[in-house]
Design a protein around this motif. Sequence first.
Motif, PDB file in Angstrom:
ATOM      1  N   HIS A  76      43.390  38.148  39.661  1.00 19.41           N
ATOM      2  CA  HIS A  76      43.331  39.429  40.365  1.00 19.41           C
ATOM      3  C   HIS A  76      44.760  39.895  40.600  1.00 19.41           C
ATOM      4  O   HIS A  76      45.511  39.249  41.326  1.00 19.41           O
TER       5      HIS A  76
ATOM      6  N   THR B 232      41.569  43.087  37.266  1.00 20.18           N
ATOM      7  CA  THR B 232      41.077  41.717  37.184  1.00 20.18           C
ATOM      8  C   THR B 232      40.947  41.347  35.713  1.00 20.18           C
ATOM      9  O   THR B 232      40.379  42.103  34.933  1.00 20.18           O
TER      10      THR B 232
ATOM     11  N   SER C 172      45.133  35.108  42.779  1.00 21.80           N
ATOM     12  CA  SER C 172      45.433  36.431  43.319  1.00 21.80           C
ATOM     13  C   SER C 172      46.932  36.607  43.176  1.00 21.80           C
ATOM     14  O   SER C 172      47.700  36.046  43.957  1.00 21.80           O
TER      15      SER C 172
END
Length: 157
Positions: A73, A78, A139
Amino acid sequence: MTIPVAVTIAERQGEVALIERSNETYSGKLAVPGGKVETGENAEEAAKRELTEETGLTAHELVFHGVVSEVLHEQEDTKGFALMVFEAASLSGDLESGDEGEASWISPAEDAHRILESDLRILGDVKNSECMYYNSVMSGAELVEFEACLEAADFLT
């Protein structure tokens, strides 16, 4: 869409060849050499090619350690990757930096704080396990989740 990627662990005398990434997301972080599998090549060919492009090293024989399904992400995007993890059983050449960043021999124990968390898992869990399937969620440069020893049916989910 899942993007196939091949990564290669290259070790000499207790140190690992790592790349200090220069792109925005990973700037300053160390990573295992690797990249996308190109059309017409298999994962082993891609692993050897990427290692040479990013480090100047040549892998003569590779050992396959497993596949990591990684979801990344980044800001509003994504991406999904299938990281096929190899280790160079024999190497030749001198370490040289490529376009992706500066290549260095690094001691993972001493420089763990500089290595991407997901790549630390590759250098530890994936390399040293009998398991073949792993899931990882990132992330940006932060590892959010890592699952090891998955059954084939649970892989890529």
